[in-house]
Each structure stands twice: as structure tokens, then as C-alpha cells.
Design an enzyme around this catalytic site. Structure first.
Site, short mmCIF file in Angstrom:
data_model
loop_
_atom_site.label_atom_id
_atom_site.label_comp_id
_atom_site.label_asym_id
_atom_site.label_seq_id
_atom_site.Cartn_x
_atom_site.Cartn_y
_atom_site.Cartn_z
N ASP A 241 9.94 6.30 2.24
CA ASP A 241 10.52 6.13 1.07
C ASP A 241 11.87 6.62 0.72
O ASP A 241 12.58 5.98 -0.19
CB ASP A 241 9.47 6.70 -0.19
CG ASP A 241 8.17 6.03 -0.27
OD1 ASP A 241 8.08 4.76 0.13
OD2 ASP A 241 7.21 6.61 -0.71
N LYS B 66 4.40 9.93 -8.92
CA LYS B 66 3.70 8.59 -9.21
C LYS B 66 2.65 8.49 -7.99
O LYS B 66 1.56 8.03 -8.43
CB LYS B 66 4.73 7.45 -8.83
CG LYS B 66 4.15 5.88 -8.66
CD LYS B 66 5.40 4.96 -8.80
CE LYS B 66 5.77 4.97 -7.17
NZ LYS B 66 4.97 4.20 -6.32
N ASN B 67 2.89 8.89 -6.76
CA ASN B 67 1.72 8.51 -6.06
C ASN B 67 0.75 9.30 -5.80
O ASN B 67 -0.36 9.38 -4.99
CB ASN B 67 2.61 8.33 -4.46
CG ASN B 67 3.53 7.06 -4.40
OD1 ASN B 67 3.45 6.31 -5.40
ND2 ASN B 67 4.40 7.07 -3.43
N ARG C 99 9.61 1.01 -12.50
CA ARG C 99 8.08 1.41 -11.59
C ARG C 99 7.92 2.63 -11.38
O ARG C 99 6.76 3.29 -11.48
CB ARG C 99 7.82 0.44 -10.58
CG ARG C 99 7.87 -1.06 -10.81
CD ARG C 99 7.66 -1.89 -9.58
NE ARG C 99 6.10 -1.57 -9.06
CZ ARG C 99 5.48 -2.05 -8.52
NH1 ARG C 99 5.90 -3.17 -7.92
NH2 ARG C 99 4.15 -1.92 -8.29
N CYS D 250 4.62 -7.58 0.21
CA CYS D 250 5.53 -7.19 -1.05
C CYS D 250 6.75 -7.11 -0.10
O CYS D 250 6.87 -7.37 1.10
CB CYS D 250 4.88 -5.92 -1.47
SG CYS D 250 5.37 -4.44 -0.34
N ASP E 189 -6.85 -3.77 5.69
CA ASP E 189 -7.86 -3.90 6.82
C ASP E 189 -8.58 -2.37 7.06
O ASP E 189 -9.85 -2.17 7.02
CB ASP E 189 -7.44 -4.48 8.00
CG ASP E 189 -6.37 -3.55 8.64
OD1 ASP E 189 -5.48 -3.63 7.82
OD2 ASP E 189 -6.30 -3.57 9.82
N ARG F 148 1.47 -5.99 4.09
CA ARG F 148 0.84 -4.73 3.49
C ARG F 148 -0.76 -5.28 3.97
O ARG F 148 -1.26 -5.19 2.61
CB ARG F 148 1.34 -4.11 2.53
CG ARG F 148 2.90 -3.70 2.41
CD ARG F 148 3.23 -3.10 1.17
NE ARG F 148 2.88 -1.67 0.92
CZ ARG F 148 2.86 -0.98 -0.09
NH1 ARG F 148 3.80 -1.74 -0.95
NH2 ARG F 148 2.52 0.25 -0.17
N PRO F 149 -1.34 -5.06 4.80
CA PRO F 149 -2.92 -5.37 4.90
C PRO F 149 -3.70 -4.04 4.40
O PRO F 149 -3.16 -3.29 4.19
CB PRO F 149 -2.99 -5.50 6.18
CG PRO F 149 -2.03 -5.10 7.11
CD PRO F 149 -0.76 -4.82 6.09
N ARG G 275 0.14 -2.70 -6.09
CA ARG G 275 -0.72 -2.50 -4.82
C ARG G 275 -1.64 -1.78 -5.20
O ARG G 275 -2.66 -1.39 -4.34
CB ARG G 275 0.28 -2.26 -3.74
CG ARG G 275 0.42 -3.69 -3.03
CD ARG G 275 1.07 -3.30 -1.53
NE ARG G 275 -0.14 -2.50 -0.85
CZ ARG G 275 -1.13 -3.47 -0.25
NH1 ARG G 275 -0.82 -4.56 0.06
NH2 ARG G 275 -2.02 -2.69 0.66
N1 EPU Z 1 -1.79 -0.39 7.03
C1 EPU Z 1 -2.26 -1.39 7.58
N2 EPU Z 1 -3.60 -1.52 7.05
C2 EPU Z 1 -4.13 -0.95 5.98
C3 EPU Z 1 -3.38 0.32 5.45
C4 EPU Z 1 -2.18 0.28 5.97
O1 EPU Z 1 -2.00 -1.84 8.36
O2 EPU Z 1 -5.41 -1.01 5.42
C5 EPU Z 1 -0.25 -0.04 7.21
C6 EPU Z 1 0.67 -0.58 6.07
O3 EPU Z 1 1.10 -1.96 6.29
C7 EPU Z 1 2.11 0.20 6.61
C8 EPU Z 1 1.09 1.55 7.05
O4 EPU Z 1 0.05 1.26 7.31
O5 EPU Z 1 2.60 -0.31 7.48
C9 EPU Z 1 1.20 2.68 5.96
O6 EPU Z 1 0.78 2.17 4.88
P1 EPU Z 1 -0.29 3.09 3.89
O7 EPU Z 1 -1.52 2.62 3.44
O8 EPU Z 1 0.00 4.60 4.35
O9 EPU Z 1 0.78 3.17 2.58
P2 EPU Z 1 0.25 2.77 0.94
O10 EPU Z 1 -0.92 3.72 0.77
O11 EPU Z 1 0.09 1.28 0.91
C10 EPU Z 1 1.77 4.73 0.03
C11 EPU Z 1 2.84 4.86 -1.22
C12 EPU Z 1 3.88 4.28 -0.54
C13 EPU Z 1 4.39 4.75 0.68
C14 EPU Z 1 3.40 4.71 1.62
C15 EPU Z 1 3.65 5.57 2.87
C16 EPU Z 1 1.35 5.05 -2.97
C17 EPU Z 1 0.93 4.29 -4.17
N3 EPU Z 1 2.36 4.18 -2.29
O12 EPU Z 1 1.45 3.12 0.35
O13 EPU Z 1 4.86 4.44 -1.69
O14 EPU Z 1 5.77 4.13 0.96
O15 EPU Z 1 2.18 5.39 1.25
O16 EPU Z 1 4.13 6.67 2.72
O17 EPU Z 1 0.98 6.00 -2.64
C18 EPU Z 1 6.97 3.75 -3.08
O18 EPU Z 1 6.44 4.84 -3.90
O19 EPU Z 1 7.86 3.30 -3.40
C19 EPU Z 1 5.83 3.44 -2.19
C20 EPU Z 1 6.07 2.21 -1.50
#
Ligand code: EPU
Length: 417
Positions: A301, A21-22, A392, A114, A122, A119-120, A90
Site C-alpha cells: 500500500d 481502515k483495514n 474510501r 479491481c 480462491d 483479486r481472486p 472488496r
Molecule cells: N490472493 C489470491 N487468492 C485469494 C486471496 C488473495 O490469489 O483468495 C492474492 C491477491 O490477488 C494478492 C495477494 O494474494 O495478489 C494478497 O492479497 P490479500 O488477500 O493479502 O489482500 P486483501 O486481503 O485483499 C488487504 C488490504 C489491502 C492490502 C492487502 C495486502 C484490506 C481491506 N485490504 O487486501 O489494502 O493492499 O491486504 O496487504 O485489508 C488498501 O487499503 O488500499 C488495500 C488495497
């Protein structure tokens, strides 16, 4: 829909893992970087993937999907993301990079928090800003106008998976050279880079630094998505938790290093081949602590599934989640089954637990899978509600679990009289 789970003595047999998925979601977003035809195989049939299809269609693309093969054609016409779809997914933020690089403007509803906590975005926005993007906020939307993205040197404050993907997508089609430091190195990002390179992008990586030389034109590509390492980890942990001996096929064990070494430390027998992992779970397992972190550390995860597995260990273990420190919403539901767990200062302590079935509610995707597996370990019947979360991200979850002998079925929720 709800899941009805009954105690299962052991899981036996083999199961096939679907496409990731990811990895699929950013690859679909990359299709926005060209008007040529893209064919993506091993595409998992999931709710999140279908929402991404809907987003692409909203922006002018044609998407055909049959037998896990997606074909994306047509022109990218609009850069406006409807709030309804953004709130549902997201990963919809991943279309910002390609839309801005190609159309130079866009209007995106702000994503919310969520069930995993705040989940910012920034880090995404700082990167795009460094590349020349500017936006104003109007009625809950980020409005980007007349942005010409140029290569830049970007250093992330934290390795964000989504921000790394978004910036790679933007940089692949921006003018000039972009360097992204302290970026994520998850296997799903390597998969995205393979797809982008097949489209003609120029990307190299050294450690956690990516260098991208932007191309004025990218072409179509034919690509197969990598196996889902989190789905593979889910079935490996299902077998370790319930007991028995199961082989997880079409998986890539090299993506599962942290999980497999922790399972070996717990006393679970693991044998691995190039594309499969076999789990033999002994009667007793040892408690093992985990701390989640960016790849190659233990994946966040799989943390709820680890908690379920550790309930049958002889002794106390603990979990700290460094990615989503608040990802423990499932704990109260597991306690209804009799889980002996204490959450204090963002550390979850897990004791040996005797579970008995009752009604519980899934709060997110991975928690849903964890609760169903807990239901297989509990005496009597466990009913897991809010299955929409599960659909999902897991393809044919019930069919796969039943193939391993799990006593589980799906039922429609009847209206209470
Ligand atoms: N974060 C920030 N600012 C940002 C982006 C992230 O503070 O601009 C923080 C997040 O709040 C979090 C951390 O950084 O605390 C990591 O977030 P990341 O951006 O790495 O995660 P993501 O891209 O939103 C993806 C996966 C998630 C998985 C995470 C961590 C996808 C679509 N989603 O999310 O998958 O948990 O990486 O490995 O790729 C799932 O599949 O169930 C799922 C939630």
C-alpha cells in the site's frame, strides 16, 4: 471533487493519525458473530467503513456512528449480500466467515477484479471448503446451503490477509479446533484477534500458524481500533517527499519497521517515540530499492508513495511489488507530471524527475494520495481528479495536509461548457 495542489516548499508541524481502515473492516465483520452490543472506538470516518455499516444493516444489524464511535447491536438475520455493495467494497467478502458459521447459509455476489489487478478469493473458498462449506454458483452468486462449519487443518498456498481474517472469523464460531498454517501476520490481524478474544474467542498464534478453538457463543465487546499504519506511512512519506520536518502522532512506529529503515537508508532523519514518528528530510536523498511483501516486509500500500518520494532522490531506484505485481496504474499519470519512470517486466525504475503541474486522474486509493503529494512537489498547479478513491480510506486528508502547511484545496468539478 478534485484536488488542487500547488508547489509547497516544506511540510512542518504535526498531524494525528486516525484508526486503521483495514483493522476496522474485519472488526465490524466480527460484530456479526454475536447479537450482543459491540462498541468500537477510534473508528475512522471513511467511505469504506460506511459501506460496511450498510452491509451490516442489510443483514439485520443496527449501527450507530458518532464521533468515531460505532455501536453495533441487533440480530444477524440475513446472509444475502447485495451485488451493488459487494462490488463497492472488496472487504465485503469478510462477512462470509461469520455468516456461514452462524446462519449456516448465505448467498454472496462474486467480487470482481479491481484497479490493483486480478483479486481472486480462491484461498478464502478453499479454507471454508475444508471447514465443510459447499456452494453452487447461480446467476453470479455463490449460494451456500446447510453448511455446518467444523474445525479443520488448513494450509494456505500464500499468506492472504483477507483469507486469514475470514477463516479466523469462521473458526471462532465453528465447532472444534481449526489450525491455519502459512497465514498472514499483519498488525491488523493481531487487532482482529484482540477483538475476537475480547468477545470470548480462543485464539493463539505461533509464527504464521493460528490455532482457534471454536466457541458456541461469543459475546459483545468494547474495543479501540489500532492506528492506521498506512495513513501514518503516507504522512511520513509526504514529509520525506516534499521536505521539511513533521511529527506524525498517534502512530505505532513498531508497525512501520520496513518503511523507517528504508527511509533511513535514503538519508532521511527519523526519530521515534512510543506513539509518534518525526521526519526530517534533508535537501538531497539517496535512491533506495524496495520489494513489497507480506508483513513485516515493505507494504504494497505504500509502494506508490515510495515511487513519488524516490523521484527526488539523486539517482535511479526500483520497485517490485510481490503482492500486487500489476499495481503500477499510477505510473502513466505521474508521467504526465514529468516523472521519469520505466516499467518493464513488472519492475518500476525511477529516475530523478522534475515535475510540472497538469491534470491527472487517480486510479485507486493509495495512488490518489501519491498523486496529491506529487502535486505538492510539482511546479505550478496540479489538479487531481477522481478523488472518490481517496475518500474510501483517508479521513480528513486535506485538513491534515493543510495543517502541515501543504498548499492544497478541494474543488467541486464544474461541468465543461
Ligand atoms: N490472493 C489470491 N487468492 C485469494 C486471496 C488473495 O490469489 O483468495 C492474492 C491477491 O490477488 C494478492 C495477494 O494474494 O495478489 C494478497 O492479497 P490479500 O488477500 O493479502 O489482500 P486483501 O486481503 O485483499 C488487504 C488490504 C489491502 C492490502 C492487502 C495486502 C484490506 C481491506 N485490504 O487486501 O489494502 O493492499 O491486504 O496487504 O485489508 C488498501 O487499503 O488500499 C488495500 C488495497
Amino acid at each position: 471533487m478534485l484536488a488542487v495542489c500547488r508547489r509547497t516548499e516544506k511540510l512542518v508541524g504535526s498531524v494525528d493519525i486516525s484508526g486503521s481502515k483495514n483493522a476496522a473492516l474485519p472488526v465490524l465483520s466480527a460484530c456479526l458473530l454475536t447479537d450482543d452490543k459491540c462498541v468500537i472506538r477510534n473508528m475512522p470516518d471513511l467511505e469504506d467503513v460506511r459501506i460496511m455499516f450498510a452491509l451490516l444493516r442489510k443483514m439485520g444489524k443496527t449501527v450507530k456512528f458518532e464521533n468515531n464511535r460505532a455501536e453495533v447491536t441487533g440480530q444477524l438475520r440475513h446472509g444475502a449480500l447485495p451485488e451493488k455493495l459487494v462490488r463497492k467494497l472488496r472487504a465485503s467478502v469478510l462477512v462470509m466467515g461469520p455468516v456461514l458459521a452462524r446462519l449456516k447459509e448465505g448467498s454472496f455476489a462474486l467480487p470482481g477484479g479491481c484497479a490493483l489487478g486480478e483479486r481472486p478469493i480462491d484461498i478464502h473458498l478453499l479454507g471454508l471448503k475444508a471447514m465443510g462449506a459447499a456452494y453452487s454458483i447461480l446467476r453470479g452468486r455463490m449460494i451456500f446451503k446447510r453448511n455446518v462449519l467444523k474445525g479443520a487443518h488448513i494450509k494456505f498456498s500464500f499468506p492472504s490477509v483477507g483469507a486469514t481474517e475470514n477463516l479466523l472469523l469462521a473458526a471462532a464460531a465453528a465447532s472444534g479446533r481449526t489450525v491455519i498454517e502459512n497465514a498472514s501476520v499483519e498488525p491488523e490481524i493481531a487487532d482482529l484477534c484482540l477483538f475476537l478474544k475480547a468477545m470470548g474467542a480462543d485464539i493463539t498464534r505461533t509464527g504464521s500458524v493460528y490455532t482457534v478453538k471454536g466457541k458456541a457463543r461469543l459475546g459483545g465487546a468494547d474495543f479501540a481500533v489500532m492506528p492506521d499504519r498506512i495513513e501514518a506511512g503516507t504522512f511520513i512519506l509526504a514529509a520525506a517527499s516534499v521536505g521539511g520536518s513533521a511529527r506524525v502522532d498517534s502512530a505505532n512506529p513498531s508497525h512501520l519497521g520496513a518503511l523507517l529503515s528504508k527511509l533511513r537508508a535514503a538519508g532521511v532523519k527519523i526519530s521515534q517515540k512510543e506513539n509518534s514518528v518525526t521526519v526530517n528530510s534533508p535537501k538531497k536523498i539517496k535512491p533506495v530499492n524496495i520489494v513489497t511483501g507480506p508483513y513485516p516486509a515493505f507494504p504494497t500500500d505504500l509502494q506508490p508513495l515510495w515511487a513519488v518520494c524516490m523521484m527526488r532522490a539523486s539517482g535511479r531506484s526500483q520497485i517490485r511489488d510481490k503482492i500486487f505485481p500489476a499495481r503500477f496504474m499510477y505510473v502513466d499519470e505521474l508521467k504526465r507530471l514529468g516523472a521519469s519512470m520505466v516499467l518493464k517486466n513488472a519492475v518500476l525504475r525511477i529516475n530523478t524527475s522534475r515535475l510540472s503541474g497538469t491534470n491527472i486522474y487517480a486510479c485507486d486509493l493509495r495512488a490518489a494520495a501519491a498523486m496529491i503529494i506529487a502535486g505538492l512537489m510539482a511546479e505550478g498547479e496540479t489538479r487531481v481528479y477522481e478523488l472518490k478513491h481517496l475518500f474510501r480510506g483517508y479521513e480528513n486528508f486535506f485538513g491534515k495536509l493543510r495543517k502541515l502547511g501543504a498548499n492544497v484545496s478541494m474543488e467541486r468539478i464544474r461541468e465543461e461548457k
